[in-house]
Scaffold this motif. Sequence first.
Motif, PDB file in Angstrom:
ATOM      1  N   TRP A  30       0.836  -1.191   0.000  1.00  0.00           N
ATOM      2  CA  TRP A  30       0.000   0.000   0.000  1.00  0.00           C
ATOM      3  C   TRP A  30       0.878   1.250   0.000  1.00  0.00           C
ATOM      4  CZ3 TRP A  30      -5.540   0.401   1.535  1.00  0.00           C
ATOM      5  CH2 TRP A  30      -6.181  -0.833   1.526  1.00  0.00           C
ATOM      6  N   GLU A  31       0.378   2.308  -0.643  1.00  0.00           N
ATOM      7  CA  GLU A  31       0.996   3.618  -0.458  1.00  0.00           C
ATOM      8  C   GLU A  31       0.493   4.164   0.871  1.00  0.00           C
ATOM      9  OE1 GLU A  31       1.257   8.064  -2.520  1.00  0.00           O
ATOM     10  OE2 GLU A  31      -0.001   6.500  -3.415  1.00  0.00           O
ATOM     11  N   VAL A  32       1.386   4.670   1.709  1.00  0.00           N
ATOM     12  CA  VAL A  32       1.022   5.083   3.062  1.00  0.00           C
ATOM     13  C   VAL A  32       1.423   6.534   3.293  1.00  0.00           C
ATOM     14  CG1 VAL A  32       1.492   4.727   5.522  1.00  0.00           C
ATOM     15  CG2 VAL A  32       1.139   2.750   4.022  1.00  0.00           C
ATOM     16  N   VAL A  33       0.486   7.321   3.810  1.00  0.00           N
ATOM     17  CA  VAL A  33       0.747   8.708   4.178  1.00  0.00           C
ATOM     18  C   VAL A  33       0.187   8.916   5.573  1.00  0.00           C
ATOM     19  CG1 VAL A  33       0.368  11.133   3.626  1.00  0.00           C
ATOM     20  CG2 VAL A  33       0.549   9.453   1.775  1.00  0.00           C
ATOM     21  N   ASP A  34       0.985   9.472   6.475  1.00  0.00           N
ATOM     22  CA  ASP A  34       0.533   9.661   7.857  1.00  0.00           C
ATOM     23  C   ASP A  34       0.365  11.137   8.176  1.00  0.00           C
ATOM     24  OD1 ASP A  34      -0.273   8.959  10.375  1.00  0.00           O
ATOM     25  OD2 ASP A  34       1.720   8.469  11.134  1.00  0.00           O
ATOM     26  N   ASN A  35      -0.644  11.422   9.002  1.00  0.00           N
ATOM     27  CA  ASN A  35      -0.912  12.786   9.490  1.00  0.00           C
ATOM     28  C   ASN A  35      -1.058  13.803   8.360  1.00  0.00           C
ATOM     29  OD1 ASN A  35      -0.911  12.114  12.266  1.00  0.00           O
ATOM     30  ND2 ASN A  35       1.319  12.113  12.281  1.00  0.00           N
ATOM     31  N   LEU A  36      -1.833  13.444   7.355  1.00  0.00           N
ATOM     32  CA  LEU A  36      -2.064  14.343   6.226  1.00  0.00           C
ATOM     33  C   LEU A  36      -3.164  15.343   6.570  1.00  0.00           C
ATOM     34  CD1 LEU A  36      -1.470  14.805   3.092  1.00  0.00           C
ATOM     35  CD2 LEU A  36      -3.621  13.574   2.747  1.00  0.00           C
ATOM     36  N   PRO A  37      -2.900  16.650   6.485  1.00  0.00           N
ATOM     37  CA  PRO A  37      -3.970  17.627   6.690  1.00  0.00           C
ATOM     38  C   PRO A  37      -5.080  17.442   5.655  1.00  0.00           C
ATOM     39  CG  PRO A  37      -1.819  18.682   6.768  1.00  0.00           C
ATOM     40  CD  PRO A  37      -1.602  17.292   6.269  1.00  0.00           C
ATOM     41  N   LEU A  38      -6.311  17.596   6.062  1.00  0.00           N
ATOM     42  CA  LEU A  38      -7.443  17.370   5.174  1.00  0.00           C
ATOM     43  C   LEU A  38      -7.390  18.267   3.938  1.00  0.00           C
ATOM     44  CD1 LEU A  38     -10.099  15.740   4.946  1.00  0.00           C
ATOM     45  CD2 LEU A  38     -11.253  17.659   6.063  1.00  0.00           C
ATOM     46  N   LEU A  39      -6.859  19.481   4.100  1.00  0.00           N
ATOM     47  CA  LEU A  39      -6.793  20.423   2.978  1.00  0.00           C
ATOM     48  C   LEU A  39      -5.925  19.894   1.843  1.00  0.00           C
ATOM     49  CD1 LEU A  39      -6.439  23.800   4.914  1.00  0.00           C
ATOM     50  CD2 LEU A  39      -8.416  23.025   3.587  1.00  0.00           C
ATOM     51  N   LEU A  40      -5.019  18.974   2.142  1.00  0.00           N
ATOM     52  CA  LEU A  40      -4.110  18.452   1.121  1.00  0.00           C
ATOM     53  C   LEU A  40      -4.587  17.148   0.504  1.00  0.00           C
ATOM     54  CD1 LEU A  40      -0.666  19.132   2.854  1.00  0.00           C
ATOM     55  CD2 LEU A  40      -1.916  20.577   1.235  1.00  0.00           C
ATOM     56  N   LEU A  41      -5.757  16.689   0.877  1.00  0.00           N
ATOM     57  CA  LEU A  41      -6.210  15.386   0.387  1.00  0.00           C
ATOM     58  C   LEU A  41      -6.417  15.392  -1.121  1.00  0.00           C
ATOM     59  CD1 LEU A  41      -7.099  12.505   0.886  1.00  0.00           C
ATOM     60  CD2 LEU A  41      -9.381  13.348   1.471  1.00  0.00           C
ATOM     61  N   ASP A  42      -7.089  16.417  -1.652  1.00  0.00           N
ATOM     62  CA  ASP A  42      -7.308  16.475  -3.098  1.00  0.00           C
ATOM     63  C   ASP A  42      -5.975  16.530  -3.857  1.00  0.00           C
ATOM     64  OD1 ASP A  42     -10.076  16.292  -3.302  1.00  0.00           O
ATOM     65  OD2 ASP A  42     -10.333  18.402  -2.813  1.00  0.00           O
ATOM     66  N   ARG A  43      -5.024  17.298  -3.326  1.00  0.00           N
ATOM     67  CA  ARG A  43      -3.719  17.389  -3.983  1.00  0.00           C
ATOM     68  C   ARG A  43      -3.028  16.030  -4.004  1.00  0.00           C
ATOM     69  NH1 ARG A  43       0.206  22.057  -1.962  1.00  0.00           N
ATOM     70  NH2 ARG A  43      -1.679  23.210  -2.544  1.00  0.00           N
ATOM     71  N   LEU A  44      -3.156  15.278  -2.915  1.00  0.00           N
ATOM     72  CA  LEU A  44      -2.555  13.945  -2.870  1.00  0.00           C
ATOM     73  C   LEU A  44      -3.204  13.026  -3.898  1.00  0.00           C
ATOM     74  CD1 LEU A  44      -0.776  11.751  -1.514  1.00  0.00           C
ATOM     75  CD2 LEU A  44      -2.678  11.356   0.068  1.00  0.00           C
ATOM     76  N   LEU A  45      -4.535  13.054  -3.986  1.00  0.00           N
ATOM     77  CA  LEU A  45      -5.235  12.165  -4.907  1.00  0.00           C
ATOM     78  C   LEU A  45      -4.916  12.490  -6.361  1.00  0.00           C
ATOM     79  CD1 LEU A  45      -8.745  11.942  -3.194  1.00  0.00           C
ATOM     80  CD2 LEU A  45      -6.870  10.303  -3.081  1.00  0.00           C
ATOM     81  N   ASP A  46      -4.614  13.767  -6.643  1.00  0.00           N
ATOM     82  CA  ASP A  46      -4.329  14.185  -8.012  1.00  0.00           C
ATOM     83  C   ASP A  46      -2.850  14.075  -8.379  1.00  0.00           C
ATOM     84  OD1 ASP A  46      -6.974  14.764  -8.411  1.00  0.00           O
ATOM     85  OD2 ASP A  46      -6.784  16.880  -7.887  1.00  0.00           O
ATOM     86  N   ALA A  47      -2.009  13.780  -7.401  1.00  0.00           N
ATOM     87  CA  ALA A  47      -0.564  13.737  -7.651  1.00  0.00           C
ATOM     88  C   ALA A  47      -0.195  12.489  -8.449  1.00  0.00           C
ATOM     89  CB  ALA A  47       0.187  13.757  -6.326  1.00  0.00           C
ATOM     90  N   PRO A  48       0.913  12.537  -9.218  1.00  0.00           N
ATOM     91  CA  PRO A  48       1.372  11.345  -9.947  1.00  0.00           C
ATOM     92  C   PRO A  48       1.727  10.232  -8.977  1.00  0.00           C
ATOM     93  CG  PRO A  48       2.513  13.335 -10.692  1.00  0.00           C
ATOM     94  CD  PRO A  48       1.756  13.713  -9.456  1.00  0.00           C
TER      95      PRO A  48
END
Length: 304
Positions: A30-48
């Motif tokens: 799995w790709e794992v990201v910890d303690n991600l601020p909610l404001l950055l969720l869309d940016r994470l989903l759209d990232a390569p």
Amino acid sequence: MTRPKDILLVTGMSGAGKSTVLKTLEDLGWEVVDNLPLLLLDRLLDAPLPEGSTGDSQPLAIGIGARTRDFDPERIVRRIRDLRDRHGLEIGMLFLDCSGAELERRYSETRRRHPLALDRPANDGIGRERELLAPLRDWANRLIDTTDMAANELAQQIRASFAGGELGEPTLSIRSFGFARGLPRNADLVFDMRFLRNPHWDAALRPGTGLDADVSAYIMADPAYEAAVSRIEELLMLLLPRYRAEGKSYVTVAFGCTGGRHRSVHVAERVARRLHDAGFSPTIAHRDLGAAPQDALEGSPVVL
């Protein structure tokens, strides 16, 4: 842009095992990201995709908790619903719980300070965090209580649930236990088998268990046995597909008797076979099977 095929939010009480879960998921691919601020969720989903990833999208696990910047449980729930409704993403939430006494013990052993009580007793922070996380606990479709779990046991359970790299089908567990030694913490459904006659009070059967043919025959000869167990099986056949439809991905069914060695073991084995024949894939464990028989735990014999 390639969105992840599955998203799992991992949250829960500090000290309950979130780091263990995320590390295990990472080992499973799995790709794992910890303690991600909610404001950055869309940016994470759209990232390569990360370097080295294949063309297939990886499942994504996101750790969130009271220490996450911009933490707002109600807003998180609303955001998840929006992602499901507008983008059709498959999103699950795993909540890790643990008793307050055990969390205090863990903080004391590691000499760490609770993140919400840096200058106060750990118990103050545990109470505040439990209150903050209540909306996420209520919304989560998976709950694991790690009070009685070592880190390797938690990792094993995560591997069993997510080794396929997806949220997938519900993980079905059948457990037997003895009421005299306490209720299991993770049970979703508990059935009490103490209404059946007790092999413990037959001297020839007492050393055996519900896995033995003579003990099983004794239990099955109870006049109430077949009607009661058949109805329990019918109830499970009705409920389990409904749990799946509601997105509940980890279901534990527990059968208890007084000592956890005879009646509960036999019935758990029978029900597990019936569910397997019906197309489910249950795992089975007997918590108290190895405990020594004790008259003091069993109470008085009942003559039927």
